[in-house]
Write a protein that holds these residues in place. Structure first.
Motif, PDB file in Angstrom:
ATOM      1  N   GLU A 131       0.828  -1.212   0.000  1.00 51.17           N
ATOM      2  CA  GLU A 131       0.000   0.000   0.000  1.00 51.17           C
ATOM      3  C   GLU A 131       0.862   1.261   0.000  1.00 51.17           C
ATOM      4  OE1 GLU A 131      -2.454   2.107  -0.865  1.00 51.17           O
ATOM      5  OE2 GLU A 131      -3.683   0.432  -0.111  1.00 51.17           O
ATOM      6  N   LYS A 132       0.596   2.166  -0.932  1.00 47.81           N
ATOM      7  CA  LYS A 132       1.361   3.405  -1.042  1.00 47.81           C
ATOM      8  C   LYS A 132       0.489   4.656  -0.915  1.00 47.81           C
ATOM      9  CE  LYS A 132       4.959   1.433  -4.027  1.00 47.81           C
ATOM     10  NZ  LYS A 132       5.675   1.577  -5.319  1.00 47.81           N
ATOM     11  N   GLU A 192      -1.778  -8.635  -9.691  1.00 40.76           N
ATOM     12  CA  GLU A 192      -1.559  -7.444  -8.876  1.00 40.76           C
ATOM     13  C   GLU A 192      -2.844  -7.099  -8.118  1.00 40.76           C
ATOM     14  OE1 GLU A 192      -0.448  -4.700  -6.756  1.00 40.76           O
ATOM     15  OE2 GLU A 192       1.156  -5.370  -8.099  1.00 40.76           O
ATOM     16  N   ALA A 193      -2.773  -7.139  -6.779  1.00 36.47           N
ATOM     17  CA  ALA A 193      -3.986  -7.013  -5.971  1.00 36.47           C
ATOM     18  C   ALA A 193      -4.339  -5.575  -5.612  1.00 36.47           C
ATOM     19  CB  ALA A 193      -3.847  -7.834  -4.687  1.00 36.47           C
ATOM     20  N   SER A 218      -2.784   1.527  -5.958  1.00 37.59           N
ATOM     21  CA  SER A 218      -1.577   1.872  -5.211  1.00 37.59           C
ATOM     22  C   SER A 218      -0.353   2.005  -6.114  1.00 37.59           C
ATOM     23  CB  SER A 218      -1.300   0.824  -4.126  1.00 37.59           C
ATOM     24  OG  SER A 218      -0.260   1.241  -3.274  1.00 37.59           O
ATOM     25  N   LEU A 219      -0.444   1.504  -7.344  1.00 35.87           N
ATOM     26  CA  LEU A 219       0.649   1.687  -8.303  1.00 35.87           C
ATOM     27  C   LEU A 219       0.632   3.096  -8.892  1.00 35.87           C
ATOM     28  CD1 LEU A 219       0.535  -1.727 -10.221  1.00 35.87           C
ATOM     29  CD2 LEU A 219       1.912  -1.093  -8.235  1.00 35.87           C
ATOM     30  N   LEU A 220      -0.445   3.833  -8.614  1.00 39.47           N
ATOM     31  CA  LEU A 220      -0.564   5.236  -9.024  1.00 39.47           C
ATOM     32  C   LEU A 220      -0.869   6.065  -7.770  1.00 39.47           C
ATOM     33  CD1 LEU A 220      -2.813   4.579 -12.144  1.00 39.47           C
ATOM     34  CD2 LEU A 220      -0.405   5.235 -12.209  1.00 39.47           C
TER      35      LEU A 220
END
Length: 376
Positions: free
Chosen positions: A13-14, A312-313, A317-319
């Motif tokens: 998580e980001k 990819e779950a 969070s990749l953005l």
């Protein structure tokens, strides 16, 4: 009223619950904001930026959690609940029916909780609809992941050395994520085909340039809150037969099918994967809910039978920059609706309040959550 933002602790998580621009808006309206140190680091937001916006920085989660309202992206843990004030308010994505022990901990401390995934999907709540804002980004990102893993380009290209035919993309599900995936794949030049259990999505799919694959019996599917509530075994069988024919020619397959409160349906069996072209790609957007593809693995990219399967779950969070911006707007808009700087309105019969309130006064009050928990 003191608001607090906790740092996310969930793996992969980001995102962060509030961004500095939204902090400024909250302060102008009379709220106070404190942010756990490092909460925005993975979203490229420094503690200094929060301070410049007017927030105070709390040294750790224990200090940050001592507030009237505690905000997060992901569900609270029991450890975080223990740190919160009795009678506080908690707001995050909860998927409350999956965390009965956390609900019990909240009820012991009479914590009132609102779940962002339970906000009714009605016109006046659109700006609060975090499910849609995050799914929109996920739909975009999933096409880029698939395109990057594919060994060919998407568009038709005519060159002196010959003509390159466009890639074929097959998308399962025309919800918010699916529609964004259609739009993105079309912009990149692919031929896009789409299947969905809800026949009313046909017009939306075609408006974006996709071809809608009709399955006999779709008119009998029950829909609730934008999700398929119940799908018959006969319908799923017919859908699989259609898929078996289409999947053989697909270069990229994207699956988004979810059934609220239940495990995601398996739409792509291992036998179907075996029938696909070597070098083709599957992105399983439902992998965190069990997966639409039988061979997908959560948080993993694997190659099975010559096919790359991406599990990819947490695509939003990749953005994290954009995802946090949109989520902060969603959560602050809900807060403005529910409360003033002096306190919460507690309009218990109001549609948005009733739809998103999970625990209150020491009890779990959300009807849907109670129904799911009673069956488990």
């Amino acid at each position: 009223m003191q608001l607090a933002v906790l740092k996310e602790t969930k793996d992969y998580e980001k995102r962060v619950a509030l961004t500095p621009d939204i902090v400024k808006q909250l302060l102008k309206k009379g709220f106070k904001v404190q942010v756990e140190a490092g909460a925005g680091q993975n979203s490229s937001i420094s503690d200094q930026e929060y301070e410049n916006a007017g927030a105070t920085i709390a040294k750790d989660a224990a200090a940050a959690a001592k507030a009237d309202v505690v905000l997060k992206v992901n569900a609270f843990t029991e450890e975080e609940v223990v740190k919160m004030n009795e009678g506080a308010v908690a707001i995050s994505f909860m998927y409350a029916y999956t965390i009965p022990s956390v609900l019990e901990a909240m009820n012991k401390k009479k914590i009132s909780s609102f779940s962002m995934d339970a906000v009714p999907r009605i016109s006046r709540a659109q700006k609060m609809d975090a499910l849609s804002s995050q799914a929109n980004l996920a739909g975009y990102k999933t096409v880029l992941l698939g395109a990057n893993a594919l060994g060919k380009i998407f568009p038709l290209m005519m060159t002196a050395a010959g003509t390159i035919t466009p890639s074929k993309v097959l998308i399962f599900g025309a919800g918010v994520a699916g529609l964004q995936a259609i739009a993105t794949a079309k912009r990149l030049g692919a031929i896009v085909e789409v299947t969905d259990v809800r026949p009313e999505t046909k017009e939306q799919v075609e408006s974006l340039g996709g071809r809608f694959l009709t399955v006999e019996g779709a008119e009998g599917v029950t829909v609730e809150g934008g999700y398929a509530k119940e799908v018959s075994a006969d319908f799923l069988q017919k859908q699989k037969e259609l898929i078996q024919e289409k999947i053989k020619d697909a270069d990229l397959v994207i699956t988004t099918a979810l059934v609220i409160g239940k495990k995601a349906p398996v739409l792509i069996t291992e036998e179907m994967v075996k029938s696909m072209k070597t070098g083709s790609v599957i992105v399983d957007m439902a992998v965190e809910s069990g997966g639409n593809c039988e061979v997908s693995e959560i948080h993993q990219t694997v190659v099975k039978h010559g096919v790359t399967v991406i599990g990819e779950a947490n695509l939003p969070s990749l953005l994290p920059v954009n995802a946090s911006q949109l989520y902060a707007t969603n959560i602050s808009t809900l807060l403005y609706h529910l409360a003033t700087p002096e306190g919460f309105k507690w309009e218990m019969d109001e549609e948005i309040t009733k739809g998103s309130l999970i625990t209150h006064g020491g009890e779990t009050v959300h009807e849907f959550t109670l129904g799911i928990l009673a069956k488990s």
